[in-house]
Write a protein that holds these residues in place. Structure first.
Motif, short mmCIF file in Angstrom:
data_model
loop_
_atom_site.label_atom_id
_atom_site.label_comp_id
_atom_site.label_asym_id
_atom_site.label_seq_id
_atom_site.Cartn_x
_atom_site.Cartn_y
_atom_site.Cartn_z
N ASN A 228 0.83 -1.20 0.00
CA ASN A 228 0.00 0.00 0.00
C ASN A 228 0.87 1.26 0.00
N VAL A 229 1.89 1.27 0.86
CA VAL A 229 2.78 2.43 0.98
C VAL A 229 3.54 2.65 -0.33
N VAL A 230 4.07 1.56 -0.91
CA VAL A 230 4.83 1.66 -2.16
C VAL A 230 3.93 2.16 -3.29
N THR A 231 2.67 1.73 -3.29
CA THR A 231 1.73 2.19 -4.32
C THR A 231 1.54 3.70 -4.26
N VAL A 232 1.37 4.22 -3.05
CA VAL A 232 1.23 5.67 -2.88
C VAL A 232 2.49 6.38 -3.38
N ALA A 233 3.68 5.82 -3.03
CA ALA A 233 4.94 6.43 -3.47
C ALA A 233 5.04 6.45 -5.00
N LYS A 234 4.59 5.39 -5.66
CA LYS A 234 4.61 5.34 -7.12
C LYS A 234 3.71 6.43 -7.72
N LEU A 235 2.51 6.54 -7.18
CA LEU A 235 1.57 7.52 -7.71
C LEU A 235 2.07 8.94 -7.48
N VAL A 236 2.75 9.17 -6.36
CA VAL A 236 3.33 10.49 -6.10
C VAL A 236 4.41 10.81 -7.13
N SER A 237 5.26 9.81 -7.43
CA SER A 237 6.34 10.00 -8.41
C SER A 237 5.78 10.33 -9.78
N VAL A 238 4.76 9.58 -10.18
CA VAL A 238 4.14 9.83 -11.49
C VAL A 238 3.45 11.19 -11.48
N SER A 239 2.88 11.57 -10.35
CA SER A 239 2.19 12.87 -10.26
C SER A 239 3.15 14.03 -10.47
N VAL A 240 4.41 13.88 -10.07
CA VAL A 240 5.40 14.94 -10.28
C VAL A 240 5.56 15.21 -11.77
N ILE A 241 5.64 14.13 -12.58
CA ILE A 241 5.76 14.29 -14.03
C ILE A 241 4.51 14.96 -14.58
N ILE A 242 3.35 14.54 -14.08
CA ILE A 242 2.09 15.12 -14.56
C ILE A 242 2.04 16.62 -14.26
N VAL A 243 2.46 17.01 -13.06
CA VAL A 243 2.45 18.42 -12.68
C VAL A 243 3.38 19.23 -13.59
N LEU A 244 4.56 18.68 -13.89
CA LEU A 244 5.50 19.38 -14.78
C LEU A 244 4.89 19.56 -16.16
N GLY A 245 4.16 18.56 -16.65
CA GLY A 245 3.49 18.68 -17.94
C GLY A 245 2.39 19.73 -17.92
N ILE A 246 1.64 19.77 -16.82
CA ILE A 246 0.57 20.77 -16.69
C ILE A 246 1.16 22.17 -16.67
N VAL A 247 2.29 22.34 -15.98
CA VAL A 247 2.96 23.64 -15.95
C VAL A 247 3.34 24.08 -17.36
N GLU A 248 3.87 23.14 -18.14
CA GLU A 248 4.28 23.44 -19.51
C GLU A 248 3.07 23.83 -20.36
N LEU A 249 1.96 23.10 -20.17
CA LEU A 249 0.74 23.43 -20.92
C LEU A 249 0.20 24.80 -20.54
N CYS A 250 0.25 25.12 -19.25
CA CYS A 250 -0.24 26.42 -18.79
C CYS A 250 0.60 27.57 -19.34
N LYS A 251 1.86 27.30 -19.62
CA LYS A 251 2.73 28.32 -20.21
C LYS A 251 2.45 28.50 -21.70
N GLY A 252 1.63 27.60 -22.26
CA GLY A 252 1.30 27.69 -23.67
C GLY A 252 2.32 27.05 -24.58
N ASN A 253 3.20 26.21 -24.03
CA ASN A 253 4.23 25.53 -24.83
C ASN A 253 3.63 24.26 -25.43
N LEU A 254 3.02 24.40 -26.59
CA LEU A 254 2.31 23.29 -27.22
C LEU A 254 3.00 22.79 -28.49
N ALA A 255 4.20 23.28 -28.74
CA ALA A 255 4.87 22.96 -30.00
C ALA A 255 5.10 21.46 -30.17
#
Length: 538
Positions: A228-255
């Motif tokens: 259970n703990v490892v699963t949460v850690a995995k989802l947190v790690s993946v969420s970091v990548i997702i947040v970075l992508g959202i930041v890029e989209l919010c900046k309008g970098n869609l090239a």
């Protein structure tokens, strides 16, 4: 006996009085009263003794009941734990390192994203299909049980012979070697040519394997909490990548992502490679069926499958979109680039690379723990159902875990960890599992006719098993048109030349050798005494 004895004394006293003995009337009454008192006292004593015996019998019955329960698996898996097991099994290293393989084969971000979505849909359909099989036969084993019920023991034996006895230890070893690669990346700079001592590498792998095995055997409930703990850690790690992508989209970098479907490669062979990679990134959707005998309420199986695969598909889709938003196609198509590390390095620098090296290492370790947990139950079910020698079916009375099956997987994994990386060999064999998945899916349709009256708490739409079967056939056939045709044939040959004769010599009741049966029984009995275990025959 006591009452009867004193009853005789009473009748004897009366007889002596009537036959004219020298006992007077007073003496007789006195004696008769004494005897009656003795009879009453003895009756009370006998009743007390009977009560004690009854209590003792009840205690023995309870002890016998406890002994009987002790040789079954503990039912520790709930809805949340089952969901975490599937999520942790599926999210291994795939989402961090294989998106570039898929992107290189289809050559467009739009098609890459669609294939990841399609992989989630196929996995979900397959999981729902297995829900019917799982609720029909709510015990450990999954494919072992389903193949045996639908087609007989031969295919069931071939399945466990190839995927577990031959390849199980090799697969677990490769998972440990993947963990090792990213674990040492935290401390060494691979780009600068730094690497740990090979013996230190092996020692760390084997030490962690020993800790995991001990935990799985002795503390099965704690094992599930760790997952259970490892699963949460995995989802947190993946969420970091997702947040970075959202930041890029919010900046309008869609090239990068706006390329869409331009340049898509429609070559069937390349698509087969892409589907192979994405479906293996979703591999593990059937793991709860392997552990179904330990689920508290098998009726929650559809909820477990739906919730877990919904979570994985959502996170996978958002992660892949983030990759294609942050990185251009030239970077995505490089096979030697771990895309998660590339994204982290772009935004977080060297600390980001170290963070994701740790995240991938933890992810690989959690995936390995789930795989060892499931594989041991797979082998135990095979032993309990007579598909493998009974010694594999031994369950510890004390820990209620399959001690011999876990021990076998431990030794096999140690062997291949010491040998080294054989990933090319194992990659050529992965396609074979699709053959057995396909047969199980077809088995749903077959048993609608052969077992029409069998209870089906979950009855799926007939299209679902057919779709799963079609994809299984596709994934089994496509590798034969690639460059590893010889290796692909090798595994089929091993199964036919090695597995089929072993089945008839050791398993088939009509043809098996009596000497081997006696030897198997002796080994099972001896191992049972040593390990304080029993086989729960199914």
């Amino acid at each position: 006996g006591i009452n009867a004895e004193y009853g005789e004394l009473t009748r004897d006293s009366t007889c002596r009085y009537k036959t004219g003995t020298h006992m007077g009337k007073v003496d007789f009454e006195r004696n008769n009263g004494t005897v009656e008192q003795q009879v009453q006292d003895s009756t009370v004593i006998a009743n007390k003794q009977a009560d004690k015996l009854s209590i003792k019998d009840e205690q023995l019955a309870e002890e016998g009941k406890e002994d009987q329960e002790a040789v079954t698996m503990a039912k520790n898996i709930t809805l949340i734990r089952g969901t975490c097991i599937i999520v942790s099994t599926i999210i291994g290293t795939g989402i961090f390192i294989t998106p570039n393989t898929i992107s290189k084969n289809v050559e467009s971000p739009g098609m890459s994203i669609l294939i990841w979505l399609g992989g989630g849909l196929v996995a979900t359909i397959g999981g729902i299909t297995f829900c019917e099989l799982g609720t029909m036969f709510p015990s450990n084993g999954a494919e072992i049980t389903y193949l045996r019920k639908a087609y007989g023991a031969l295919l069931s034996f071939c399945n466990v012979f190839l995927l577990q006895l031959c390849l199980g230890g090799l697969r677990r070893a490769i998972q440990f070697l993947s963990f090792s690669k990213y674990f040492w990346a935290i401390f060494y700079d691979a780009k600068a040519g730094e690497a740990p001592n090979v013996y230190l590498d092996k020692f760390v792998c084997l030490a962690i394997l020993g800790i995991i095995i001990a935990t799985i055997v002795v503390f099965p409930n704690i094992t599930l909490k760790i997952i259970n703990v490892v699963t949460v850690a995995k989802l947190v790690s993946v969420s970091v990548i997702i947040v970075l992508g959202i930041v890029e989209l919010c900046k309008g970098n869609l090239a990068n992502i706006s390329v869409g479907f331009e340049g898509t490669n429609w070559n069937p062979q390349r698509w087969g490679n892409a589907w192979n990679s994405v479906l293996w990134s979703y591999n593990g959707w059937n793991v709860v069926c392997i552990l179904l005998g330990e689920v508290k309420d098998p009726r929650v199986l559809p909820k477990i499958v739906g919730l877990s695969l919904g979570i994985v598909t959502l996170f996978y889709m958002m992660t892949v979109i983030s990759y294609h938003t942050v990185l251009d196609m030239a970077t995505m198509n490089k096979e030697d680039v771990a895309v998660a590390s590339a994204v982290a390095e772009k935004y977080l620098g060297e600390s980001g690379v170290i963070f994701f090296a740790a995240a991938v290492a933890v992810s690989a370790l959690g995936n390995t723990m789930c795989a060892l947990l499931a594989t041991s139950r797979y082998l135990q079910a095979a032993g309990a159902q007579g598909v493998l020698p009974g010694v594999f079916g031994l369950i510890s009375r004390r820990f209620r875990t399959p001690v011999f099956a876990i021990g076998y997987m431990c030794l096999a994994t140690v062997l291949f960890v010491l040998i080294g990386d054989l990933s090319t060999l194992i990659n050529s064999a992965t396609y074979t599992s699709f053959a057995f998945t396909t047969l199980c899916s077809i088995g749903v349709v077959v048993m609608r006719f052969t077992k029409p009256d069998h209870p089906r708490p979950v009855k799926v739409w007939i299209v679902f098993p057919l779709v799963t079967a079609c994809f299984g056939v596709y994934m089994f056939v496509i590798p034969w048109f690639g460059s590893n045709t010889l290796l692909n044939g090798l595994w089929i040959g091993i199964t036919i030349v090695g597995g089929v004769p072993l089945y008839f010599l050791c398993v088939n009741k009509k043809y098996r050798l009596s000497a081997l049966v006696k030897l198997s029984d002796r080994v099972t009995a001896t191992a049972g005494r040593i390990l304080n275990s029993e086989v729960n025959i199914q």
